[in-house]
Scaffold this motif. Structure first.
Motif, PDB file in Angstrom:
ATOM      1  N   ALA A 119       0.915  -1.230   0.001  1.00  0.00           N
ATOM      2  CA  ALA A 119      -0.050   0.020  -0.102  1.00  0.00           C
ATOM      3  C   ALA A 119       0.847   1.348   0.150  1.00  0.00           C
ATOM      4  CB  ALA A 119      -0.908   0.016   1.223  1.00  0.00           C
ATOM      5  N   ALA A 120       1.912   1.085   0.928  1.00  0.00           N
ATOM      6  CA  ALA A 120       2.838   2.170   0.614  1.00  0.00           C
ATOM      7  C   ALA A 120       3.532   2.710  -0.642  1.00  0.00           C
ATOM      8  CB  ALA A 120       3.916   2.231   1.697  1.00  0.00           C
ATOM      9  N   GLU A 121       4.038   1.579  -1.367  1.00  0.00           N
ATOM     10  CA  GLU A 121       4.553   1.851  -2.625  1.00  0.00           C
ATOM     11  C   GLU A 121       3.512   2.404  -3.630  1.00  0.00           C
ATOM     12  OE1 GLU A 121       6.091  -2.155  -3.493  1.00  0.00           O
ATOM     13  OE2 GLU A 121       7.893  -1.702  -2.863  1.00  0.00           O
ATOM     14  N   ALA A 122       2.258   1.970  -3.595  1.00  0.00           N
ATOM     15  CA  ALA A 122       1.127   2.463  -4.470  1.00  0.00           C
ATOM     16  C   ALA A 122       0.921   3.879  -4.184  1.00  0.00           C
ATOM     17  CB  ALA A 122      -0.115   1.587  -4.121  1.00  0.00           C
ATOM     18  N   LYS A 123       1.427   4.651  -3.234  1.00  0.00           N
ATOM     19  CA  LYS A 123       1.059   6.031  -3.160  1.00  0.00           C
ATOM     20  C   LYS A 123       1.490   6.713  -4.542  1.00  0.00           C
ATOM     21  CE  LYS A 123       1.576   9.594   0.117  1.00  0.00           C
ATOM     22  NZ  LYS A 123       2.399  10.201   1.598  1.00  0.00           N
ATOM     23  N   GLY A 124       0.342   7.477  -4.738  1.00  0.00           N
ATOM     24  CA  GLY A 124       0.593   8.374  -5.943  1.00  0.00           C
ATOM     25  C   GLY A 124       0.266   7.493  -7.119  1.00  0.00           C
ATOM     26  N   LYS A 125      -0.059   6.184  -7.354  1.00  0.00           N
ATOM     27  CA  LYS A 125      -0.240   5.218  -8.343  1.00  0.00           C
ATOM     28  C   LYS A 125      -1.712   4.901  -8.185  1.00  0.00           C
ATOM     29  CE  LYS A 125       4.559   3.797  -8.197  1.00  0.00           C
ATOM     30  NZ  LYS A 125       5.633   2.882  -8.360  1.00  0.00           N
ATOM     31  N   ASP A 126      -2.033   4.272  -7.167  1.00  0.00           N
ATOM     32  CA  ASP A 126      -3.622   3.796  -7.044  1.00  0.00           C
ATOM     33  C   ASP A 126      -3.986   4.090  -5.840  1.00  0.00           C
ATOM     34  OD1 ASP A 126      -5.743   2.239  -6.835  1.00  0.00           O
ATOM     35  OD2 ASP A 126      -4.767   0.288  -7.605  1.00  0.00           O
ATOM     36  N   VAL A 150      -5.660   1.428  -3.355  1.00  0.00           N
ATOM     37  CA  VAL A 150      -4.875   0.529  -2.542  1.00  0.00           C
ATOM     38  C   VAL A 150      -3.945   1.478  -1.655  1.00  0.00           C
ATOM     39  CG1 VAL A 150      -2.684  -0.766  -2.862  1.00  0.00           C
ATOM     40  CG2 VAL A 150      -4.485  -0.729  -4.588  1.00  0.00           C
ATOM     41  N   THR A 151      -3.866   2.634  -1.865  1.00  0.00           N
ATOM     42  CA  THR A 151      -3.106   3.526  -0.730  1.00  0.00           C
ATOM     43  C   THR A 151      -4.074   3.546   0.349  1.00  0.00           C
ATOM     44  OG1 THR A 151      -2.082   4.528  -2.246  1.00  0.00           O
ATOM     45  CG2 THR A 151      -2.031   5.541  -0.339  1.00  0.00           C
ATOM     46  N   ALA A 152      -5.291   3.502   0.192  1.00  0.00           N
ATOM     47  CA  ALA A 152      -6.281   3.773   1.173  1.00  0.00           C
ATOM     48  C   ALA A 152      -6.244   2.715   2.287  1.00  0.00           C
ATOM     49  CB  ALA A 152      -7.756   4.014   0.567  1.00  0.00           C
ATOM     50  N   LEU A 153      -5.757   1.638   1.721  1.00  0.00           N
ATOM     51  CA  LEU A 153      -5.927   0.393   2.874  1.00  0.00           C
ATOM     52  C   LEU A 153      -5.042   0.457   3.668  1.00  0.00           C
ATOM     53  CD1 LEU A 153      -6.679  -2.287  -0.119  1.00  0.00           C
ATOM     54  CD2 LEU A 153      -8.287  -1.347   1.822  1.00  0.00           C
ATOM     55  N   TYR A 154      -3.871   1.442   3.735  1.00  0.00           N
ATOM     56  CA  TYR A 154      -2.661   1.523   4.602  1.00  0.00           C
ATOM     57  C   TYR A 154      -2.993   1.594   6.005  1.00  0.00           C
ATOM     58  CZ  TYR A 154       1.853   2.665   6.630  1.00  0.00           C
ATOM     59  OH  TYR A 154       2.704   2.695   7.665  1.00  0.00           O
ATOM     60  N   PRO A 155      -3.816   2.580   6.355  1.00  0.00           N
ATOM     61  CA  PRO A 155      -4.265   2.655   7.599  1.00  0.00           C
ATOM     62  C   PRO A 155      -5.031   1.370   8.397  1.00  0.00           C
ATOM     63  CG  PRO A 155      -4.921   4.607   6.473  1.00  0.00           C
ATOM     64  CD  PRO A 155      -4.664   3.765   5.590  1.00  0.00           C
ATOM     65  N   HIS A 156      -5.762   0.694   7.490  1.00  0.00           N
ATOM     66  CA  HIS A 156      -6.408  -0.496   8.071  1.00  0.00           C
ATOM     67  C   HIS A 156      -5.417  -1.590   8.119  1.00  0.00           C
ATOM     68  CE1 HIS A 156      -9.719  -3.999   7.087  1.00  0.00           C
ATOM     69  NE2 HIS A 156      -9.321  -3.762   8.291  1.00  0.00           N
ATOM     70  N   VAL A 188       7.693   4.481   1.828  1.00  0.00           N
ATOM     71  CA  VAL A 188       8.219   3.264   2.474  1.00  0.00           C
ATOM     72  C   VAL A 188       8.888   3.193   3.602  1.00  0.00           C
ATOM     73  CG1 VAL A 188       9.654   1.168   1.594  1.00  0.00           C
ATOM     74  CG2 VAL A 188       8.193   2.263  -0.032  1.00  0.00           C
ATOM     75  N   LEU A 189       9.665   4.291   3.752  1.00  0.00           N
ATOM     76  CA  LEU A 189      10.336   4.737   4.977  1.00  0.00           C
ATOM     77  C   LEU A 189       9.338   4.828   6.253  1.00  0.00           C
ATOM     78  CD1 LEU A 189      13.038   7.256   3.772  1.00  0.00           C
ATOM     79  CD2 LEU A 189      13.151   4.889   4.490  1.00  0.00           C
ATOM     80  N   LEU A 190       8.403   5.509   5.870  1.00  0.00           N
ATOM     81  CA  LEU A 190       7.162   5.839   7.018  1.00  0.00           C
ATOM     82  C   LEU A 190       6.463   4.222   7.267  1.00  0.00           C
ATOM     83  CD1 LEU A 190       5.548   7.736   8.620  1.00  0.00           C
ATOM     84  CD2 LEU A 190       3.869   7.826   6.714  1.00  0.00           C
ATOM     85  N   ALA A 191       6.445   3.562   6.422  1.00  0.00           N
ATOM     86  CA  ALA A 191       5.919   2.108   6.694  1.00  0.00           C
ATOM     87  C   ALA A 191       6.792   1.464   7.586  1.00  0.00           C
ATOM     88  CB  ALA A 191       5.234   1.509   5.423  1.00  0.00           C
ATOM     89  N   THR A 192       7.811   1.590   7.356  1.00  0.00           N
ATOM     90  CA  THR A 192       8.940   0.781   7.926  1.00  0.00           C
ATOM     91  C   THR A 192       9.088   1.248   9.380  1.00  0.00           C
ATOM     92  OG1 THR A 192      10.528   0.681   5.877  1.00  0.00           O
ATOM     93  CG2 THR A 192      11.513   0.133   7.774  1.00  0.00           C
ATOM     94  N   LEU A 193       9.077   2.452   9.507  1.00  0.00           N
ATOM     95  CA  LEU A 193       9.069   2.953  10.935  1.00  0.00           C
ATOM     96  C   LEU A 193       7.679   2.609  11.694  1.00  0.00           C
ATOM     97  CD1 LEU A 193      10.405   6.873  10.127  1.00  0.00           C
ATOM     98  CD2 LEU A 193      11.755   4.648  11.127  1.00  0.00           C
ATOM     99  N   HIS A 194       6.827   2.745  11.157  1.00  0.00           N
ATOM    100  CA  HIS A 194       5.473   2.250  11.757  1.00  0.00           C
ATOM    101  C   HIS A 194       5.601   0.837  12.267  1.00  0.00           C
ATOM    102  CE1 HIS A 194       2.643   5.426   9.791  1.00  0.00           C
ATOM    103  NE2 HIS A 194       3.314   5.876  11.031  1.00  0.00           N
ATOM    104  N   VAL A 195       6.234   0.089  11.361  1.00  0.00           N
ATOM    105  CA  VAL A 195       6.398  -1.482  11.758  1.00  0.00           C
ATOM    106  C   VAL A 195       7.286  -1.509  12.864  1.00  0.00           C
ATOM    107  CG1 VAL A 195       7.473  -3.540  11.230  1.00  0.00           C
ATOM    108  CG2 VAL A 195       5.827  -2.608   9.548  1.00  0.00           C
ATOM    109  N   TYR A 196       8.487  -0.779  12.833  1.00  0.00           N
ATOM    110  CA  TYR A 196       9.569  -0.916  13.864  1.00  0.00           C
ATOM    111  C   TYR A 196       8.891  -0.171  15.280  1.00  0.00           C
ATOM    112  CZ  TYR A 196      13.299  -1.504  10.502  1.00  0.00           C
ATOM    113  OH  TYR A 196      13.950  -2.202   9.524  1.00  0.00           O
ATOM    114  N   GLY A 197       8.056   0.869  15.156  1.00  0.00           N
ATOM    115  CA  GLY A 197       7.298   1.524  16.297  1.00  0.00           C
ATOM    116  C   GLY A 197       6.506   0.336  17.047  1.00  0.00           C
ATOM    117  N   VAL A 198       5.744  -0.185  16.226  1.00  0.00           N
ATOM    118  CA  VAL A 198       5.014  -1.172  16.979  1.00  0.00           C
ATOM    119  C   VAL A 198       5.680  -2.195  17.647  1.00  0.00           C
ATOM    120  CG1 VAL A 198       2.814  -2.696  16.456  1.00  0.00           C
ATOM    121  CG2 VAL A 198       2.970  -0.597  15.521  1.00  0.00           C
TER     122      VAL A 198
END
Length: 730
Positions: free
Chosen positions: A396-403, A406-412, A447-457
């Motif tokens: 979902a993070a990679e699809a930002k600006g493209k779809d 799909v990007t809207a599924l990232y918070p879920h 992508v970096l933001l998604a990685t930081l969210h994974v690390y943070g949790v």
């Protein structure tokens, strides 16, 4: 009859707007006619239909715009009103004239007429089942005959009709099962909504209509599993069945052992392909939520069962102790203990045998739990779910600006990841596949933001156990990329991760101390941003040359400085939360050697003081610079970002200074010098002066004069003198 004669206006194309005719039927006739008038309308339609007084196209419109709205309106008003309008005579006329006419008449029915009649029969079965009990044979015959037709629309409406019939009337189990299996196999795009509607009607009625017999799982569960295995290679079949399971979670809960392994194995097929549509990705996340909800429900039931069992055991034990036999046994035991000689010893128990018996009992209890339906996921399944969610987040993070969908599924996906990790805190998080994302020089901020969210949790739930050897190097590279990019949206999650890593206790053979040292150096580099301009100023002053033009942005307002200050703020909150700063007793003498974390905080605070010194000198530099050469921007006050950041850093130092000066005394001198330097720029920068006043007031509030780590009397007088020398601003 005039109502039905006006239907001819709706059968031809015309430039005249006949919306008022449709509104007449839907509003006036269906809602405002009296029950007697509505019954007369239905009787008139039956007469017209029987006499063939109107063409079939107008008969279809009469069903659609008059008969169906009238029937739905009266059934919505209650059974008493419905029985007045749709009485036994009307029902007999509907069944004999419309639904069960002679074969030569029904053969001339068109597809649209069949669809409208199926809808009428469905409404009557759903809303007035008792009134139609005498006509069950004709009703099932009408619906079943249409199931055998090849016409798609009438066949799908026949499924809805038959499912409503099977819901309210008992039928042979073979017929119910046959309809259910046919619906499971009907995954064609045409009529998908009607098939879903029919399944939603029939599925809740299956437990009471189909007996499970001696088998552990009901027959409809076994057929669902069979079709899933046979047609699982077909994506439409797979999606069709999983959507049914998601819509009816309680129905499949007791048989979840048959489906959860299949669900977990199909997650990657549904959500991870690059060409997967957003609907499939959303379904995959819904399946994960379903599995999690089932696990939570199982845990609650298990806890309630254990609590009730313990309560029964306590109640039974109390009753046994209160019985006469128990009292007699207790008295005999006391007498026997009194008769024992002093040198006698009780018989020792065989501990090894007891342990073996306990292990066997635990294994037997686990087998009983699985046989009783208390099924749960193993560690491999948990890891597969976690791995899918992380991959879904990055997709979902990679699809930002493209779809956008799909990007809207990232918070879920992120919310599900947090929920899963908190439910299974010991599950290992494998992130080896992230290396391919960071093999390129340019990595997107999403992508970096998604990685930081994974690390943070992961760090919040698992702590230092997440920082295994294979993750430490990857975390260091990712955080270095984040510091270099310094995007505004990365500041908050980056600060959270850096604070958690620095506050983690290093483990042997983990490499965490190296990572902590690297993060300290990166933070210091962020605070040192803009130092080159200050060096040029110092060189020009030493060589008595003309001052170079100041930079456009103040050193404290650069993105790097703002990022570093946010990192330090979160770090100090985490330090206080964990109690890592020791309490110093003044009566104990010299403070002991500071811990590594305290030394690291001291070095970071020293870097903050250097930044404040540079900020003050830069303000003086801008004041002394030739105003004729300087642009209006250079003589302007600092930006909002710089002032806000300076205020944050000053307050942060003020909060920590009373305790830090007890541990690292040399910090106090640098802090006071920075405050004095900022006061000198007060005439040109009143906002900085207000920040200094706020810091002094806060410092005196936290540590009154005379206490350990507080301002001394002469220092307070010095600040008052400095402040008194400043002229009042406008």
């Amino acid at each position: 009859r005039l109502l039905f004669q006006m239907l001819s206006a709706l059968t031809v194309s015309s430039r005249v707007d006949y919306t008022f005719v449709r509104r007449l039927y839907s509003d006036d006739v269906a809602k405002h006619y009296t029950p007697e008038e509505k019954r007369a309308v239905l009787a008139e339609y039956l007469t017209i239909f029987k006499d063939r007084a109107l063409p079939q196209a107008e008969l279809v419109l009469g069903l659609k715009h008059i008969v169906l709205p009238v029937v739905e309106s009266v059934t919505a008003e209650g059974l008493e009103v419905a029985e007045k309008v749709v009485d036994e005579e009307i029902i007999n006329g509907i069944v004999s004239t419309l639904l069960d006419p002679p074969e030569e008449i029904s053969a001339r029915y068109g597809e649209s007429l069949r669809v409208e009649l199926l809808q009428l029969a469905t409404v009557l079965i759903r809303e007035m089942p008792k009134a139609l009990t005498a006509h069950r044979k004709e009703l099932i015959k009408w619906g079943w005959n249409h199931l055998k037709r090849d016409d798609c629309s009438s066949k799908q409406w026949a499924f809805v009709n038959v499912c409503h019939f099977l819901e309210v009337y008992q039928a042979p189990e073979k017929i119910i099962l046959q309809v259910f299996v046919a619906l499971l196999r009907a995954c064609q795009p045409e009529g998908r909504a009607l098939v879903r509607k029919a399944l939603d009607v029939l599925a809740p009625a299956l437990p009471k209509r189909l007996s499970s017999g001696d088998h552990r799982f009901p027959i409809w569960i076994r057929y669902t599993k069979k079709i899933l295995v046979e047609e699982g290679h077909s994506m439409p079949h797979l999606i069709h069945i999983w959507q049914l399971v998601v819509r009816h979670p309680d129905l499949f809960y007791s048989s979840r052992a048959q489906f959860v392994p299949q669900i977990i194995n199909s997650l990657s097929r549904l959500g991870l392909p690059t060409n997967a549509p957003p609907e499939n990705r959303r379904l995959a996340l819904d399946l994960v939520a379903l599995v999690v909800d089932w696990e939570i429900k199982r845990s609650k039931q298990h806890a309630e069962a254990a609590e009730s069992g313990a309560k029964r055991e306590r109640d039974g034990k109390g009753e046994e102790e209160g019985s006469p036999a128990a009292k007699k046994s207790k008295e005999e035991g006391g007498q026997a203990a009194a008769v024992k000689t002093e040198g006698a010893a009780p018989m020792d128990m065989d501990t090894d045998k007891a342990k073996a018996e306990e292990a066997a009992a635990a294994a037997k209890q686990q087998q009983q739990r699985r046989r009783s339906g208390d099924w749960f996921l193993n560690s491999a399944m948990e890891e597969m779910v976690v791995s899918f969610l992380t991959r879904m987040m990055f997709a979902a993070a990679e699809a930002k600006g493209k779809d956008r969908e799909v990007t809207a599924l990232y918070p879920h996906a992120l919310a599900m990841f947090e929920r899963v990790i908190k439910m299974w805190p010991t599950t290992q998080i494998r992130l080896n596949y992230l290396d391919k994302h960071f093999a390129h020089a340019n990595v997107s901020s999403s992508v970096l933001l998604a990685t930081l969210h994974v690390y943070g949790v992961a760090l919040e739930v698992q702590g230092a156990s997440f920082l295994v050897a294979n993750n430490v190097q990857q975390i260091g590279n990712v955080l270095q990329r984040c510091f270099q990019l310094c995007d505004l949206q990365l500041h908050a999650p980056l600060a959270k991760v850096v604070a958690a890593v620095i506050c983690a206790e290093p483990q042997p053979q983990q490499g965490l101390d190296t990572l902590q040292q690297k993060l300290e150096e990166l933070t210091v580099l962020q605070l040192a941003s803009g130092a080159e301009a200050s060096q040029r100023q110092v060189q020009a002053q030493q060589q008595q040359l003309q001052l170079p033009p100041p930079p456009n942005e103040h050193c404290a307002g650069t993105p790097h400085a703002v990022c570093a200050s946010q990192v330090l703020t979160v770090l100090m909150k985490e330090v206080h939360k964990r109690g890592l700063l020791p309490e110093i007793d003044p009566a104990a003498g010299a403070p002991p050697q500071p811990a590594p974390i305290v030394q690291r905080i001291g070095r970071l605070m020293a870097s903050v003081l250097k930044l404040l010194h540079r900020y003050g000198k830069e303000r003086l530099w801008r004041i002394k610079y030739n105003h004729e050469v300087a642009s209006q921007q250079l003589g302007a006050p600092p930006s909002i970002a710089a002032l806000d950041n300076v205020r944050k850093m000053l307050l942060l130092l003020c909060e920590q200074m009373p305790r830090l000066t007890q541990i690292i005394p040399q910090l106090k001198k640098g802090f006071l010098q920075a405050l004095v330097l900022l006061i000198q720029t007060g005439e040109a920068d009143p906002n900085a002066l207000m920040a200094v006043l706020a810091v002094l007031r806060e410092w005196l509030r936290i540590a009154p004069v005379g206490t350990q780590g507080a301002l001394q009397t002469n220092e307070v007088v010095l600040f008052l003198q400095r402040l008194a020398s400043i002229d009042r601003a406008d």
